[in-house]
Design an enzyme around this catalytic site. Sequence first.
Site, PDB file in Angstrom:
ATOM      1  N   SER A   1      -7.153  -5.125  12.318  1.00 55.73           N
ATOM      2  CA  SER A   1      -7.992  -3.840  12.475  1.00 55.73           C
ATOM      3  C   SER A   1      -8.558  -3.196  11.374  1.00 55.73           C
ATOM      4  O   SER A   1      -9.537  -3.028  11.076  1.00 55.73           O
ATOM      5  CB  SER A   1      -7.414  -3.203  13.432  1.00 55.73           C
ATOM      6  OG  SER A   1      -7.012  -3.564  14.627  1.00 55.73           O
TER       7      SER A   1
ATOM      8  N   ARG B   1     -12.162  -2.821   9.135  1.00 54.04           N
ATOM      9  CA  ARG B   1     -12.657  -1.230   8.961  1.00 54.04           C
ATOM     10  C   ARG B   1     -12.764  -1.110   7.417  1.00 54.04           C
ATOM     11  O   ARG B   1     -13.853  -0.672   6.962  1.00 54.04           O
ATOM     12  CB  ARG B   1     -11.726  -0.455   9.542  1.00 54.04           C
ATOM     13  CG  ARG B   1     -11.754  -0.285  11.026  1.00 54.04           C
ATOM     14  CD  ARG B   1     -10.694   0.468  11.541  1.00 54.04           C
ATOM     15  NE  ARG B   1     -10.775   0.680  13.038  1.00 54.04           N
ATOM     16  CZ  ARG B   1     -10.557  -0.356  13.881  1.00 54.04           C
ATOM     17  NH1 ARG B   1     -10.248  -1.584  13.637  1.00 54.04           N
ATOM     18  NH2 ARG B   1     -10.687   0.054  15.201  1.00 54.04           N
TER      19      ARG B   1
ATOM     20  N   GLY C   1     -14.301  -8.996  18.776  1.00 46.85           N
ATOM     21  CA  GLY C   1     -14.832  -7.880  19.618  1.00 46.85           C
ATOM     22  C   GLY C   1     -14.813  -6.650  18.707  1.00 46.85           C
ATOM     23  O   GLY C   1     -15.678  -5.873  18.838  1.00 46.85           O
TER      24      GLY C   1
ATOM     25  N   ARG D   1     -17.165 -10.664  27.451  1.00 45.24           N
ATOM     26  CA  ARG D   1     -16.569  -9.570  27.319  1.00 45.24           C
ATOM     27  C   ARG D   1     -17.365  -8.212  27.553  1.00 45.24           C
ATOM     28  O   ARG D   1     -18.567  -8.384  27.333  1.00 45.24           O
ATOM     29  CB  ARG D   1     -15.858  -9.230  25.897  1.00 45.24           C
ATOM     30  CG  ARG D   1     -14.975 -10.439  25.898  1.00 45.24           C
ATOM     31  CD  ARG D   1     -13.903 -10.565  24.676  1.00 45.24           C
ATOM     32  NE  ARG D   1     -13.086  -9.083  24.322  1.00 45.24           N
ATOM     33  CZ  ARG D   1     -12.540  -8.827  23.252  1.00 45.24           C
ATOM     34  NH1 ARG D   1     -12.458  -9.823  22.393  1.00 45.24           N
ATOM     35  NH2 ARG D   1     -11.822  -7.898  23.267  1.00 45.24           N
TER      36      ARG D   1
ATOM     37  N   SER E   1      -9.845   2.872  24.290  1.00 42.30           N
ATOM     38  CA  SER E   1     -10.165   1.644  23.307  1.00 42.30           C
ATOM     39  C   SER E   1     -10.625   2.145  22.041  1.00 42.30           C
ATOM     40  O   SER E   1     -11.453   2.686  21.753  1.00 42.30           O
ATOM     41  CB  SER E   1     -11.456   1.047  24.014  1.00 42.30           C
ATOM     42  OG  SER E   1     -12.287   0.108  23.026  1.00 42.30           O
TER      43      SER E   1
ATOM     44  N   GLN F   1     -11.979   0.170  19.929  1.00 41.21           N
ATOM     45  CA  GLN F   1     -13.393  -0.297  19.436  1.00 41.21           C
ATOM     46  C   GLN F   1     -14.276   0.513  19.925  1.00 41.21           C
ATOM     47  O   GLN F   1     -15.414   0.908  19.275  1.00 41.21           O
ATOM     48  CB  GLN F   1     -13.358  -1.725  20.041  1.00 41.21           C
ATOM     49  CG  GLN F   1     -12.232  -2.681  19.401  1.00 41.21           C
ATOM     50  CD  GLN F   1     -12.429  -4.172  20.043  1.00 41.21           C
ATOM     51  OE1 GLN F   1     -13.146  -4.396  21.084  1.00 41.21           O
ATOM     52  NE2 GLN F   1     -11.762  -5.181  19.445  1.00 41.21           N
TER      53      GLN F   1
ATOM     54  N   ASP G   1      -2.277  -5.721  22.218  1.00 45.72           N
ATOM     55  CA  ASP G   1      -2.382  -7.066  21.806  1.00 45.72           C
ATOM     56  C   ASP G   1      -1.016  -7.786  21.878  1.00 45.72           C
ATOM     57  O   ASP G   1      -0.922  -8.894  21.716  1.00 45.72           O
ATOM     58  CB  ASP G   1      -2.706  -7.019  20.540  1.00 45.72           C
ATOM     59  CG  ASP G   1      -4.235  -6.570  20.442  1.00 45.72           C
ATOM     60  OD1 ASP G   1      -4.987  -6.793  21.474  1.00 45.72           O
ATOM     61  OD2 ASP G   1      -4.740  -6.172  19.369  1.00 45.72           O
TER      62      ASP G   1
ATOM     63  N   ARG H   1      -5.934 -12.054  30.103  1.00 46.22           N
ATOM     64  CA  ARG H   1      -4.368 -12.419  29.288  1.00 46.22           C
ATOM     65  C   ARG H   1      -3.594 -12.315  30.465  1.00 46.22           C
ATOM     66  O   ARG H   1      -2.324 -12.861  30.263  1.00 46.22           O
ATOM     67  CB  ARG H   1      -4.171 -11.274  28.195  1.00 46.22           C
ATOM     68  CG  ARG H   1      -4.830 -11.764  27.052  1.00 46.22           C
ATOM     69  CD  ARG H   1      -4.450 -10.995  25.668  1.00 46.22           C
ATOM     70  NE  ARG H   1      -5.005 -11.667  24.494  1.00 46.22           N
ATOM     71  CZ  ARG H   1      -5.360 -10.919  23.590  1.00 46.22           C
ATOM     72  NH1 ARG H   1      -4.974  -9.597  23.311  1.00 46.22           N
ATOM     73  NH2 ARG H   1      -5.868 -11.532  22.360  1.00 46.22           N
TER      74      ARG H   1
ATOM     75  N   ARG I   1      -3.698 -15.160  20.599  1.00 50.38           N
ATOM     76  CA  ARG I   1      -2.326 -14.644  20.856  1.00 50.38           C
ATOM     77  C   ARG I   1      -2.051 -15.292  21.991  1.00 50.38           C
ATOM     78  O   ARG I   1      -0.575 -15.359  22.153  1.00 50.38           O
ATOM     79  CB  ARG I   1      -2.589 -13.275  21.278  1.00 50.38           C
ATOM     80  CG  ARG I   1      -3.318 -12.239  19.965  1.00 50.38           C
ATOM     81  CD  ARG I   1      -2.864 -10.918  20.285  1.00 50.38           C
ATOM     82  NE  ARG I   1      -3.676 -10.086  19.108  1.00 50.38           N
ATOM     83  CZ  ARG I   1      -3.719 -10.198  17.766  1.00 50.38           C
ATOM     84  NH1 ARG I   1      -2.426 -10.664  17.085  1.00 50.38           N
ATOM     85  NH2 ARG I   1      -4.462  -9.438  17.348  1.00 50.38           N
TER      86      ARG I   1
HETATM   87  C1  S3P Z   1      -8.728  -3.444  18.207  1.00 50.80           C
HETATM   88  C2  S3P Z   1      -8.598  -2.737  19.427  1.00 50.80           C
HETATM   89  C3  S3P Z   1      -8.103  -3.309  20.571  1.00 50.80           C
HETATM   90  C4  S3P Z   1      -7.373  -4.616  20.184  1.00 50.80           C
HETATM   91  C5  S3P Z   1      -8.416  -5.400  19.418  1.00 50.80           C
HETATM   92  C6  S3P Z   1      -8.504  -4.827  18.069  1.00 50.80           C
HETATM   93  C7  S3P Z   1      -9.551  -2.723  16.813  1.00 50.80           C
HETATM   94  O1  S3P Z   1      -9.365  -3.431  21.530  1.00 50.80           O
HETATM   95  O2  S3P Z   1      -7.185  -5.146  21.433  1.00 50.80           O
HETATM   96  O3  S3P Z   1      -7.431  -6.525  19.097  1.00 50.80           O
HETATM   97  O4  S3P Z   1      -9.510  -3.337  15.782  1.00 50.80           O
HETATM   98  O5  S3P Z   1     -10.124  -1.643  17.195  1.00 50.80           O
HETATM   99  P1  S3P Z   1      -9.761  -2.402  22.448  1.00 50.80           P
HETATM  100  O6  S3P Z   1     -10.375  -1.323  21.519  1.00 50.80           O
HETATM  101  O7  S3P Z   1     -10.668  -3.034  23.263  1.00 50.80           O
HETATM  102  O8  S3P Z   1      -8.646  -1.989  23.130  1.00 50.80           O
END
Ligand code: S3P
Length: 431
Positions: A27, A31, A97, A125, A170, A172, A317, A348, A391
């Site tokens: 993550s 970023r 994602g 997704r 979330s 993301q 996760d 999952r 995972r």
């Molecule tokens: C992530 C946020 C999570 C996580 C993903 C990485 C991120 O997803 O499950 O593996 O880097 O912001 P969600 O924001 O959809 O919960």
Amino acid sequence: MNVSNQKLVTPLEKPLKGIIKVPADKSISHRAAIFSAITKEKITVSNFSCGADCKSTLAVLKQLGVEVNFQSERNLAICNKEGFREPQEILYAGNSGTTIRLMSGILAGSNFSSVITGDESLKKRPMARIITPLKQMGADIKAEYDDTKAPISIKGTKLNGIVYNSQVASAQVKSCILLAGLNAEGETVIREPFKSRDHTEKLLSYMEADIEVQDTRVKIRKSELCPKPMSIPGDISSAAFFIVAASIIPDSEIIIRDVGLNPTRTGIIDIMRDMGADITILDKREECSEEIGDIKVKYAELKGVTIGRDLIPRIIDELPIIAIAATQAKGTTIVKEAEELRHKESDRIKAVCMELKKLGADIEEADDGFVIFGKTQLRGNCVLETYHDHRIAMSGYVAALASLKPVKINEFQWVNISFPEFIEVFESLQK
Ligand code: S3P
């Protein structure tokens, strides 16, 4: 070392012992790369993730004209002097994602058109969760299939700040809106039902953006980011496989060095401790606004726990590997209100239930989670599937180590998404 295809895993006969490191946080790596590219200055990022997902982010940035130079395997320099430029081809986010959702927030406020897509798993997704708020900000954005699935077509335009109450916790979604807000007129506020991981807020503050955080509410105003060197801690989501393995394999004792301990990510430690795990944090410190430390884990008898809504974002996760721990815990473990798990790299909930049943676990599927009755001696002697999901692949491996008979895991190469050296690191603990 990249692993490929079917993997035969033989049960462990010895405890896990030793000191290891896990790859850089996925993550934070995404970023670090994206935020560096926003600055138009050269920024060095040390200990960047070696996984395929973060390579997808780098590839998309390169398609947008960003210079990415690896100074060594894990250290890179990112420079976007000319600013993002219109891509010649469709942007490809692979399995990631985070790449597609965060980049959409930037592309929406750009001055060019683009299309971003991904692999078969990513194309399934949900994208409405970012498209709806971006449209409210004035974005010209459209996704194929009912405006909910990638490919996403974006015509960059001027954006306006909004106040958005997200239905899902979330990171993301939150990060997509914040990145759009960084380039929008006025103030952008996002509120979430529970706090999701806050790496975006931490890194944007470190880079001196105009951002304020108050519990589950984040406010951002248009700002320039200040170029600063970055260093990425180890990924607690990767460490989780070792935390569980050492907790369930008798006599194990390991130390995992330099792991990120951001409180929005440490749910795995809290839950494993609730289950009775023997975990000690050593040498806690801070780097680039993120907490970091070493994690010592010793084998312990585990007991079942109940996990519900407020905890889910902190272990989103880790739930597949927590399910493996639960099979080795005395009593019942209930995971509920975790419907978000159905929208990850795979469904999952379904994947965990199908594969654990094959191994001989006593597990029941629910709409929003699962119930596991422990403790069960896993039989093994079966072939596991990985569902295009790193995972699920790594959780299957840990379950196989604790089984009676060998297990085959199909398409094990999915571990490369976040942890190409997964097998090597595990084997280093088995000498
Ligand atoms: C992530 C946020 C999570 C996580 C993903 C990485 C991120 O997803 O499950 O593996 O880097 O912001 P969600 O924001 O959809 O919960």
